[in-house]
Design an enzyme around this catalytic site. Structure first.
Site, PDB file in Angstrom:
ATOM      1  N   HIS A  43     -52.679  22.035 -47.985  1.00  0.00           N
ATOM      2  CA  HIS A  43     -51.641  21.568 -48.900  1.00  0.00           C
ATOM      3  C   HIS A  43     -52.054  21.933 -50.326  1.00  0.00           C
ATOM      4  O   HIS A  43     -52.609  21.115 -51.051  1.00  0.00           O
ATOM      5  CB  HIS A  43     -51.471  20.052 -48.756  1.00  0.00           C
ATOM      6  N   GLU A  70     -48.404  23.171 -46.367  1.00  0.00           N
ATOM      7  CA  GLU A  70     -47.546  22.093 -46.842  1.00  0.00           C
ATOM      8  C   GLU A  70     -47.398  22.169 -48.354  1.00  0.00           C
ATOM      9  O   GLU A  70     -48.309  22.628 -49.042  1.00  0.00           O
ATOM     10  CB  GLU A  70     -48.162  20.728 -46.515  1.00  0.00           C
ATOM     11  N   HIS A 190     -49.774  11.591 -41.634  1.00  0.00           N
ATOM     12  CA  HIS A 190     -50.145  10.745 -42.761  1.00  0.00           C
ATOM     13  C   HIS A 190     -50.702   9.419 -42.262  1.00  0.00           C
ATOM     14  O   HIS A 190     -49.987   8.595 -41.701  1.00  0.00           O
ATOM     15  CB  HIS A 190     -48.989  10.477 -43.735  1.00  0.00           C
TER      16      HIS A 190
END
Length: 238
Positions: A43, A70, A190
């Site tokens: 990410h 991401e 998450h």
């Protein structure tokens, strides 16, 4: 079968904290896959506080499974993704100064914008996934963006799991059913960890992929990276 994609951002955070090249992200990328990871997630944020843009081509070249990038589709992020052609791009609406991802997309309010982004990536042959809260309306409207998958934001589930796991999982069960009815693939991520992952997987039968980083790397400090990856694989495969 649900695949485990290991998010290696925190390895980069540790490297950046000291300077130099320890830990070496190239070795981390190779070893995670040798140890059983079925994907690598990164990410890169605009401030490059963990994954740097210059890391991405190296990680891409060493990913023999699937690379998932991401991020919020700012122009520089779009350019980065198109230059490196990962298997999957996950669109996340995090602000530039966000500590970590903290909400999913409003797929009604931002539908036309997401349509444009998804079209660009799909033209490049990149699978698209949109990060959403476990809200049926958001999942159903994600279909209209042209994405291939949605990723359910699982922070609320993880937060409430020890209080009442049945109550915590219900919105995700309903959201997963909506994704199936809409013909969308389903990912999740998450705050999933060894405490709550197995139950999540047992209740979501169409779960294609989980991306896990922070908790997995914290476990690896005590258990070792290979043992930890194997423990997470058992949680989603048993």
């Amino acid at each position: 079968m649900t695949k485990l994609s290991v998010n290696i951002n925190k390895f980069a955070t540790l490297r950046n904290a000291r300077g130099g090249n320890l830990p070496d992200l190239a070795k981390v990328t190779r070893d995670c896959q040798i140890f059983g990871a079925e994907g690598i997630t990164i990410h890169p944020r605009p401030d490059q506080r963990h994954i740097r843009y210059s890391d991405v081509p190296v990680i891409k070249s060493l990913t023999t499974t699937e690379l998932n990038i991401e991020g919020n589709p700012y122009p520089q992020f779009i350019e980065l993704v198109l230059a490196n052609r990962p298997a999957q791009v996950t669109l996340v609406p995090d602000a530039e100064d966000a500590l970590t991802s903290n909400s999913g997309w409003d797929t009604i309010k931002h539908k036309s914008y997401l349509q444009e982004i998804c079209e660009r990536f799909k033209e490049a042959g990149i699978r698209t996934s949109i990060f959403v809260d476990p809200v049926e309306e958001m999942v159903l409207n994600a279909k209209d963006t042209g994405c291939d998958r949605v990723e359910l934001y699982t922070e609320a589930y993880a937060r409430d799991y020890d209080k009442d796991r049945e109550k915590a999982i219900l919105p995700y069960v309903r959201a997963a059913e909506c994704a199936k009815e809409a013909g969308l693939g389903l990912n999740a991520g998450h705050d999933l960890n060894l405490n709550n992952l197995k139950y999540f997987k047992s209740r979501i039968d169409n779960l294609l992929e989980v991306s896990i980083g922070h908790a997995l790397i914290c476990d690896a400090i005590y258990l070792g990276l290979e043992n930890t990856i194997q423990a997470y694989l058992r949680a989603i495969k048993d």
